[in-house]
Design a protein around this motif. Sequence first.
Motif, PDB file in Angstrom:
ATOM      1  N   GLY A   1       0.865  -1.191   0.000  1.00 27.29           N
ATOM      2  CA  GLY A   1       0.000   0.000   0.000  1.00 27.29           C
ATOM      3  C   GLY A   1       0.892   1.227   0.000  1.00 27.29           C
ATOM      4  N   LEU A   2       0.680   2.116  -0.953  1.00 22.52           N
ATOM      5  CA  LEU A   2       1.532   3.308  -0.963  1.00 22.52           C
ATOM      6  C   LEU A   2       1.276   4.157   0.280  1.00 22.52           C
ATOM      7  CD1 LEU A   2       3.556   5.186  -2.386  1.00 22.52           C
ATOM      8  CD2 LEU A   2       1.585   6.348  -3.401  1.00 22.52           C
ATOM      9  N   LEU A   3      -0.017   4.375   0.586  1.00 20.79           N
ATOM     10  CA  LEU A   3      -0.362   5.187   1.749  1.00 20.79           C
ATOM     11  C   LEU A   3      -1.221   4.382   2.699  1.00 20.79           C
ATOM     12  CD1 LEU A   3      -1.556   8.455  -0.051  1.00 20.79           C
ATOM     13  CD2 LEU A   3       0.759   7.873   0.656  1.00 20.79           C
ATOM     14  N   VAL A   4      -0.947   4.533   3.975  1.00 18.71           N
ATOM     15  CA  VAL A   4      -1.827   3.969   4.996  1.00 18.71           C
ATOM     16  C   VAL A   4      -2.236   5.115   5.902  1.00 18.71           C
ATOM     17  CG1 VAL A   4      -1.926   2.471   7.016  1.00 18.71           C
ATOM     18  CG2 VAL A   4      -0.878   1.637   4.930  1.00 18.71           C
ATOM     19  N   LYS A   5      -3.553   5.259   6.101  1.00 20.59           N
ATOM     20  CA  LYS A   5      -4.029   6.357   6.943  1.00 20.59           C
ATOM     21  C   LYS A   5      -4.018   5.946   8.402  1.00 20.59           C
ATOM     22  CE  LYS A   5      -6.979   8.969   3.947  1.00 20.59           C
ATOM     23  NZ  LYS A   5      -8.309   9.492   3.690  1.00 20.59           N
ATOM     24  N   ARG A   6      -3.686   6.922   9.266  1.00 17.66           N
ATOM     25  CA  ARG A   6      -3.788   6.661  10.710  1.00 17.66           C
ATOM     26  C   ARG A   6      -5.237   6.886  11.106  1.00 17.66           C
ATOM     27  NH1 ARG A   6       0.901   9.025  10.956  1.00 17.66           N
ATOM     28  NH2 ARG A   6       0.047  11.085  11.256  1.00 17.66           N
ATOM     29  N   VAL A   7      -5.983   5.813  11.213  1.00 18.77           N
ATOM     30  CA  VAL A   7      -7.392   5.937  11.585  1.00 18.77           C
ATOM     31  C   VAL A   7      -7.526   5.652  13.073  1.00 18.77           C
ATOM     32  CG1 VAL A   7      -8.351   5.395   9.311  1.00 18.77           C
ATOM     33  CG2 VAL A   7      -7.774   3.532  10.853  1.00 18.77           C
ATOM     34  N   GLN A   8      -8.694   6.011  13.637  1.00 20.72           N
ATOM     35  CA  GLN A   8      -8.860   5.886  15.094  1.00 20.72           C
ATOM     36  C   GLN A   8      -8.740   4.452  15.585  1.00 20.72           C
ATOM     37  OE1 GLN A   8     -12.490   7.920  15.761  1.00 20.72           O
ATOM     38  NE2 GLN A   8     -11.510   9.520  16.974  1.00 20.72           N
ATOM     39  N   HIS A   9      -9.434   3.559  14.887  1.00 21.20           N
ATOM     40  CA  HIS A   9      -9.412   2.157  15.327  1.00 21.20           C
ATOM     41  C   HIS A   9      -8.275   1.459  14.609  1.00 21.20           C
ATOM     42  CE1 HIS A   9     -13.139   3.102  17.179  1.00 21.20           C
ATOM     43  NE2 HIS A   9     -13.589   3.564  16.039  1.00 21.20           N
ATOM     44  N   SER A  10      -7.796   0.380  15.238  1.00 19.38           N
ATOM     45  CA  SER A  10      -6.658  -0.278  14.597  1.00 19.38           C
ATOM     46  C   SER A  10      -7.115  -0.888  13.272  1.00 19.38           C
ATOM     47  CB  SER A  10      -6.065  -1.328  15.519  1.00 19.38           C
ATOM     48  OG  SER A  10      -7.040  -2.279  15.822  1.00 19.38           O
ATOM     49  N   LEU A  11      -6.197  -0.937  12.339  1.00 20.61           N
ATOM     50  CA  LEU A  11      -6.533  -1.369  10.991  1.00 20.61           C
ATOM     51  C   LEU A  11      -6.911  -2.848  10.954  1.00 20.61           C
ATOM     52  CD1 LEU A  11      -3.791   0.273   8.766  1.00 20.61           C
ATOM     53  CD2 LEU A  11      -6.105   1.032   9.207  1.00 20.61           C
ATOM     54  N   ALA A  12      -7.922  -3.140  10.121  1.00 19.15           N
ATOM     55  CA  ALA A  12      -8.322  -4.537   9.949  1.00 19.15           C
ATOM     56  C   ALA A  12      -7.222  -5.300   9.222  1.00 19.15           C
ATOM     57  CB  ALA A  12      -9.631  -4.604   9.156  1.00 19.15           C
ATOM     58  N   CYS A  13      -6.469  -4.592   8.394  1.00 18.53           N
ATOM     59  CA  CYS A  13      -5.406  -5.252   7.638  1.00 18.53           C
ATOM     60  C   CYS A  13      -4.288  -4.244   7.380  1.00 18.53           C
ATOM     61  CB  CYS A  13      -5.997  -5.738   6.314  1.00 18.53           C
ATOM     62  SG  CYS A  13      -4.757  -6.127   5.086  1.00 18.53           S
ATOM     63  N   VAL A  14      -3.103  -4.544   7.831  1.00 18.61           N
ATOM     64  CA  VAL A  14      -1.966  -3.652   7.592  1.00 18.61           C
ATOM     65  C   VAL A  14      -1.148  -4.237   6.430  1.00 18.61           C
ATOM     66  CG1 VAL A  14       0.089  -2.586   8.600  1.00 18.61           C
ATOM     67  CG2 VAL A  14      -1.867  -3.113  10.051  1.00 18.61           C
ATOM     68  N   PRO A  15      -0.876  -3.451   5.392  1.00 16.03           N
ATOM     69  CA  PRO A  15      -0.080  -3.986   4.282  1.00 16.03           C
ATOM     70  C   PRO A  15       1.305  -4.440   4.739  1.00 16.03           C
ATOM     71  CG  PRO A  15      -1.075  -1.885   3.702  1.00 16.03           C
ATOM     72  CD  PRO A  15      -1.304  -2.073   5.170  1.00 16.03           C
ATOM     73  N   ASP A  16       1.868  -5.384   4.016  1.00 16.87           N
ATOM     74  CA  ASP A  16       3.220  -5.862   4.322  1.00 16.87           C
ATOM     75  C   ASP A  16       4.254  -4.828   3.916  1.00 16.87           C
ATOM     76  OD1 ASP A  16       2.570  -8.809   4.946  1.00 16.87           O
ATOM     77  OD2 ASP A  16       1.490  -8.394   3.086  1.00 16.87           O
ATOM     78  N   TYR A  17       3.946  -4.071   2.868  1.00 18.38           N
ATOM     79  CA  TYR A  17       4.866  -3.032   2.383  1.00 18.38           C
ATOM     80  C   TYR A  17       4.092  -1.720   2.369  1.00 18.38           C
ATOM     81  CZ  TYR A  17       6.973  -7.337   0.794  1.00 18.38           C
ATOM     82  OH  TYR A  17       7.490  -8.606   0.757  1.00 18.38           O
TER      83      TYR A  17
END
Length: 253
Positions: free
Chosen positions: A169-185
């Motif tokens: 994922g090029l961008l990952v947003k800092r959202v309030q709840h923890s992410l359901a899926c965090v990209p490996d890269y």
Amino acid sequence: MAEVVVQADRRSEGILINDDWPGYRLDLFNYPAHYSGDLDCVIIPHGVIMDRTERLARNIMDDLGDHDIVVLCVLKGGYQFCADLVERIKALSRNSNHTIPMRVHFIRLRSYLNDQSTEDLHILGAEDLSFLAGKNVLIVEGIVGTGKTMETLLKHVEAFRPKMIKVAGLLVKRVQHSLACVPDYVGFEIPNRFVVGYALDYNEYFRDLNHICVISESVCFLAFNDNHCRCWAPVVTLLNYTDGLRDPATMEV
Ligand code: HPA
Ligand code: MG
């Protein structure tokens, strides 16, 4: 010279862009004149995106480069990142002793509000992914919000029994709840603000902007519910950008 070693467990973090990062002034960069007045700042210049992508390509080759790779590009927001990432993986493959066959496949996600007003995700172009069996699969996405879309997509892809699945994922947003899926890269971890450019759109506009920018906050705001990811997007100059505004019941993700 000493080799730069990135520890495996630090790889998925990405470059951190803090909430108080003001970005760069627009007049320091070149950007299409048709967007003048509509943008607030550049949060990631194009050159930085390219340099980060080069490094991600190297990490991906180190991890996946022992077997055929099938790239699954998530349209439309992921097309530019995917094209640049694939270019860099190809360059690394050309310059190494073992070449890796790589296929690229395109899918598109669309969410629908069902009769219970909850969201159903439709994956277009993914009806028969049986060619993924036994392959190393790399899913490439432009932006990850809550990660719920990615979680659904992963479940769908897993059913076709690939050897390995990784997500970039090029961008990952800092959202309030923890992410359901965090990209490996992860390219960059960014604040929960609405960004455009480098193929990310607002109502199909701004994909033709090279830098990743924040839209101007000059007029008023609209709660923009993009795939469960509630953030504020300016209506701004929205008068310029409302033709063919999306039917809220059918959203391109
Ligand atoms: N910009 C463009 N598309 C998006 C965003 C964003 O900030 N978040 C989720 N989809
Ligand atoms: Mg979009």
